[in-house]
Design a protein around this motif. Structure first.
Motif, PDB file in Angstrom:
ATOM      1  N   ASP A  32      95.377  28.150 101.657  1.00 19.74           N
ATOM      2  CA  ASP A  32      93.977  27.867 102.339  1.00 19.74           C
ATOM      3  C   ASP A  32      93.398  26.737 101.417  1.00 19.74           C
ATOM      4  O   ASP A  32      92.912  27.280 100.310  1.00 19.74           O
ATOM      5  CB  ASP A  32      93.139  28.899 102.367  1.00 19.74           C
ATOM      6  N   SER A  33      93.573  25.537 101.970  1.00 17.55           N
ATOM      7  CA  SER A  33      93.004  24.672 101.091  1.00 17.55           C
ATOM      8  C   SER A  33      91.240  24.539 101.206  1.00 17.55           C
ATOM      9  O   SER A  33      90.565  23.875 100.169  1.00 17.55           O
ATOM     10  CB  SER A  33      93.254  23.024 101.627  1.00 17.55           C
ATOM     11  N   VAL A  34      90.727  25.282 102.186  1.00 17.29           N
ATOM     12  CA  VAL A  34      89.206  25.764 102.066  1.00 17.29           C
ATOM     13  C   VAL A  34      88.695  26.532 101.248  1.00 17.29           C
ATOM     14  O   VAL A  34      87.686  26.326 100.361  1.00 17.29           O
ATOM     15  CB  VAL A  34      88.833  25.980 103.604  1.00 17.29           C
ATOM     16  N   ALA A  38      92.605  27.318  92.149  1.00 14.23           N
ATOM     17  CA  ALA A  38      93.598  27.458  91.291  1.00 14.23           C
ATOM     18  C   ALA A  38      93.358  28.809  90.384  1.00 14.23           C
ATOM     19  O   ALA A  38      92.337  29.175  89.932  1.00 14.23           O
ATOM     20  CB  ALA A  38      93.370  26.169  90.170  1.00 14.23           C
ATOM     21  N   GLY A  39      94.399  29.542  90.385  1.00 15.93           N
ATOM     22  CA  GLY A  39      94.390  30.722  89.411  1.00 15.93           C
ATOM     23  C   GLY A  39      94.532  31.850  90.697  1.00 15.93           C
ATOM     24  O   GLY A  39      94.354  33.127  89.824  1.00 15.93           O
ATOM     25  N   ASN A  40      94.022  31.853  91.859  1.00 17.50           N
ATOM     26  CA  ASN A  40      94.260  32.920  92.675  1.00 17.50           C
ATOM     27  C   ASN A  40      95.497  33.397  92.622  1.00 17.50           C
ATOM     28  O   ASN A  40      96.449  32.912  92.625  1.00 17.50           O
ATOM     29  CB  ASN A  40      93.675  32.385  94.020  1.00 17.50           C
ATOM     30  N   PRO A  41      95.290  34.791  93.204  1.00 18.31           N
ATOM     31  CA  PRO A  41      96.925  35.370  93.085  1.00 18.31           C
ATOM     32  C   PRO A  41      97.489  35.044  94.474  1.00 18.31           C
ATOM     33  O   PRO A  41      98.907  35.780  94.814  1.00 18.31           O
ATOM     34  CB  PRO A  41      96.213  36.937  93.214  1.00 18.31           C
ATOM     35  N   GLN A  46      92.041  35.822  98.456  1.00 15.61           N
ATOM     36  CA  GLN A  46      92.176  34.893  97.261  1.00 15.61           C
ATOM     37  C   GLN A  46      93.382  34.013  97.300  1.00 15.61           C
ATOM     38  O   GLN A  46      94.299  34.116  96.608  1.00 15.61           O
ATOM     39  CB  GLN A  46      91.980  35.634  95.946  1.00 15.61           C
ATOM     40  N   PRO A  47      93.581  33.337  98.489  1.00 17.51           N
ATOM     41  CA  PRO A  47      94.733  32.395  98.778  1.00 17.51           C
ATOM     42  C   PRO A  47      94.925  31.282  97.721  1.00 17.51           C
ATOM     43  O   PRO A  47      93.985  30.842  96.847  1.00 17.51           O
ATOM     44  CB  PRO A  47      94.323  31.893  99.973  1.00 17.51           C
ATOM     45  N   PHE A  48      95.999  30.902  97.675  1.00 17.25           N
ATOM     46  CA  PHE A  48      96.416  29.652  96.887  1.00 17.25           C
ATOM     47  C   PHE A  48      95.656  28.669  97.578  1.00 17.25           C
ATOM     48  O   PHE A  48      95.702  28.572  98.760  1.00 17.25           O
ATOM     49  CB  PHE A  48      97.976  29.650  96.738  1.00 17.25           C
ATOM     50  N   ALA A  49      95.712  27.388  96.851  1.00 23.74           N
ATOM     51  CA  ALA A  49      95.098  26.023  97.444  1.00 23.74           C
ATOM     52  C   ALA A  49      96.388  25.180  97.746  1.00 23.74           C
ATOM     53  O   ALA A  49      95.876  24.468  98.736  1.00 23.74           O
ATOM     54  CB  ALA A  49      94.434  25.367  96.415  1.00 23.74           C
ATOM     55  N   LEU A  50      97.430  25.500  97.410  1.00 21.38           N
ATOM     56  CA  LEU A  50      98.508  24.762  97.843  1.00 21.38           C
ATOM     57  C   LEU A  50      99.970  25.228  98.120  1.00 21.38           C
ATOM     58  O   LEU A  50     100.033  26.269  97.616  1.00 21.38           O
ATOM     59  CB  LEU A  50      99.006  23.552  96.391  1.00 21.38           C
ATOM     60  N   LEU A  51     100.558  24.716  99.008  1.00 22.03           N
ATOM     61  CA  LEU A  51     101.896  25.405  99.446  1.00 22.03           C
ATOM     62  C   LEU A  51     102.925  25.527  98.211  1.00 22.03           C
ATOM     63  O   LEU A  51     103.721  26.422  98.114  1.00 22.03           O
ATOM     64  CB  LEU A  51     102.264  24.614 100.501  1.00 22.03           C
TER      65      LEU A  51
END
Length: 315
Positions: A32-34, A38-41, A46-51
């Motif tokens: 989820d870019s919203v 960085a550092g999320n699991p 707590q989504p990642f920012a990038l695919l």
């Protein structure tokens, strides 16, 4: 660590987001870019920012599913920005319409998503070409059983867009390539090419139920599939709808262009409209290896329904 669904529930939320029930017992990562950081699991909360981060977190062939949340956006600037390189993963976009995850290609006409692992599927995402003559949205190296389903491909304007959507490369295995339920809207004035360009011998090619529009003339270039002299076996191509402004198809065909005369498969129930009134063809004459059933062509601007093409044969 991703989230594992148990008994129909996950740690946070229920695995149904408008794309049907997601399988139980799999490991899920969220993007989820919203709200991603960085550092999320990579969990739901707590989504990642990038695919790319989610793909790197997956273990090959363990049934990992990456869920991209609605409203997610990413920019693809090169051939290395995003790589599909972990086998057996499924990438699912959430949302409807313009709210689906959107990947915009910029900066270079070589910007592409390289696919180099087996059995990867992506669905329900939007891909936008926003640079002059982007060669291909996806470039397959050794990537058998790649599946693109229910995605949309669009050009930004008259000068920025994709030439092709999927391109395979020479001397690699891309068997089992599947392209289903997609919408391709080609509007850039740079000459568009076929949706799928096959540059290697390929077994099991499935092209079903896609809508393709070419609003720029690209005479004698197929709008759907081109495989040159390469042999394709077990081609099944059905239910596709192609709209083109081409005025000449005499050597290029509208649906399938090839110089190969061996191979196998069925091409059926496809529909095409274009501006060629003289010698319209849906398949090049050399494509004698395929069986054709109920394929129709309509001269755009004519008020009559399309006619069977090639004409019905007799024994």
């Amino acid at each position: 660590m991703g989230t594992t669904h148990l008994s129909g529930l996950q740690v946070a939320g229920v695995p149904t987001f408008g794309v049907g029930a997601l399988p139980l017992g799999n490991t899920y990562f969220y993007v989820d870019s919203v709200n991603g950081l960085a550092g999320n699991p990579g969990t739901f909360d707590q989504p990642f920012a990038l695919l790319s981060t989610a793909i790197a977190a997956c273990t090959a062939n363990t049934g990992c599913i990456i869920v991209i949340k609605a409203g997610h956006v990413e920019t693809i600037t090169s051939a290395t920005t995003l790589a599909f390189n972990v086998a057996g993963i499924q990438i699912v976009g959430l949302g409807t319409g313009a709210n689906r995850p959107t990947f915009t290609f910029t900066t270079a006409n070589t910007a592409t998503i390289a696919v180099s692992a087996t059995s990867i599927k992506i669905s329900n995402c939007i891909f936008v070409g926003n640079f002059l003559s982007i060669a291909s949205c996806f470039t397959l190296t050794t990537a058998p059983n790649f599946w693109v389903d229910s995605c949309a491909f669009r050009d930004t304007d008259a000068t920025h867009g994709f030439l092709s959507i999927i391109t395979t490369t020479v001397s690699v295995n891309s068997d089992g390539l599947t392209f289903t339920n997609n919408v391709v809207q080609s509007d850039a004035t740079t000459t568009p090419g076929p949706t799928i360009v096959v540059a290697n011998t390929l077994d099991r090619l499935y092209i079903y139920d896609n809508n393709i529009t070419h609003s720029t003339i690209s005479n004698n270039v197929s709008a759907l599939l081109e495989h040159g002299a390469l042999v394709v076996t077990h081609l099944f191509c059905s239910g596709n709808r192609v709209y083109s402004v081409n005025t000449d198809t005499a050597t290029g065909a509208l649906l399938v262009k090839t110089t190969a005369t061996t191979g196998s498969g069925i091409v059926s129930n496809n529909y095409a409209a274009a501006l060629d009134t003289a010698a319209a063809i849906l398949f090049t004459a050399t494509a004698v290896q395929y069986g054709y059933f109920n394929n129709y062509y309509a001269h755009r601007g004519n008020t009559t329904s399309g006619y069977l093409l090639p004409a019905a044969g007799t024994d």
